[in-house]
Design an enzyme around this catalytic site. Sequence first.
Site, PDB file in Angstrom:
ATOM      1  N   CYS A  35       0.822  -1.215   0.000  1.00 44.02           N
ATOM      2  CA  CYS A  35       0.000   0.000   0.000  1.00 44.02           C
ATOM      3  C   CYS A  35       0.857   1.267   0.000  1.00 44.02           C
ATOM      4  O   CYS A  35       1.697   1.443   0.888  1.00 44.02           O
ATOM      5  CB  CYS A  35      -0.907  -0.017   1.223  1.00 44.02           C
ATOM      6  N   LYS A  62     -10.656  -7.753   6.368  1.00 43.03           N
ATOM      7  CA  LYS A  62     -11.427  -7.065   7.413  1.00 43.03           C
ATOM      8  C   LYS A  62     -11.601  -7.917   8.678  1.00 43.03           C
ATOM      9  O   LYS A  62     -12.712  -8.132   9.158  1.00 43.03           O
ATOM     10  CB  LYS A  62     -12.809  -6.653   6.891  1.00 43.03           C
ATOM     11  N   VAL A  75      -5.412   0.308   6.034  1.00 41.99           N
ATOM     12  CA  VAL A  75      -4.048   0.494   6.521  1.00 41.99           C
ATOM     13  C   VAL A  75      -3.506   1.792   5.930  1.00 41.99           C
ATOM     14  O   VAL A  75      -3.949   2.216   4.865  1.00 41.99           O
ATOM     15  CB  VAL A  75      -3.151  -0.705   6.120  1.00 41.99           C
ATOM     16  N   GLU A  87      -5.007   6.797   9.402  1.00 43.60           N
ATOM     17  CA  GLU A  87      -4.864   7.790   8.330  1.00 43.60           C
ATOM     18  C   GLU A  87      -3.379   8.132   8.155  1.00 43.60           C
ATOM     19  O   GLU A  87      -2.730   8.634   9.068  1.00 43.60           O
ATOM     20  CB  GLU A  87      -5.671   9.074   8.568  1.00 43.60           C
ATOM     21  N   SER A  88      -2.860   7.883   6.976  1.00 39.17           N
ATOM     22  CA  SER A  88      -1.411   7.919   6.766  1.00 39.17           C
ATOM     23  C   SER A  88      -0.768   9.262   7.102  1.00 39.17           C
ATOM     24  O   SER A  88       0.249   9.318   7.817  1.00 39.17           O
ATOM     25  CB  SER A  88      -1.074   7.527   5.329  1.00 39.17           C
TER      26      SER A  88
END
Length: 254
Positions: A35, A62, A75, A87-88
């Site tokens: 990701c 999930k 993620v 939240e990145s």
Amino acid sequence: MPDEQIHPCATERAAQTVAEHQEPQELVFYAGWFCPFVQRTWICLEEKRLPYQYKEVNPYKKEKHFLDINPKGLVPAVEYKGRALYESLVLCEFLEDAFPSSAHPMLPADPAERAYARIWIDHIAKACVSAFMRLVQFQEPDRQDAARDELYAALRAFAGQVKGPFFFGDEFSMVDAAIAPWIVRDHAIAEFRGYKRADVSAGWAQYAGVVETRDSIVKTTSAKEHYTEIYGRYLRNEAQSEVAKAIRSGRGLP
């Protein structure tokens, strides 16, 4: 769901980084090796040389424990001192706030410069990443052309602010970390969507070449063929991730 059938773990240099972070720590990093949003937070963890435990998650499955941490089921996420956060870009800022004395500050000390960094991080999130994903997913040639032009304009504007070699000059910052994962993955749009770094600008091509060789980025990057497998689903507009669904519906990215 086809998206569940992804390579189960990081490879190449990223696999070594994962192996180095298996011991229990106060900071637990829930990640998916594939990701790009994970990678921007992972880069900050590595740059700041923080102790953390890496836990691989397949967000498409999930599982209950992970949903308890992040109800969105996305993620990256972290657990720290009994708190669940996600939240990145929020996590990148959290690491800066929680560990201000770490080896490498990721934002400038000057308040105005910090605000300037956030302006361009916002540009990356709203203009660069969204245009990148539209270019990947759109199937019609005319829509691809429009998305490519939009991406070029967004990257060109960003590149015009780069002092070199990194955004703020010699110091690698959160701004660079925010855009780096899409530089690492731009081979997908170069091969299948007619994208060329040099067509953005010479400055962008030079900057991207420097960023992708940064140690923290190399250490969090897996083998190209596994990214290609995942991006094939986006290139065919078959992916079922929340990002893919947002692009199809014309909504902003989650």
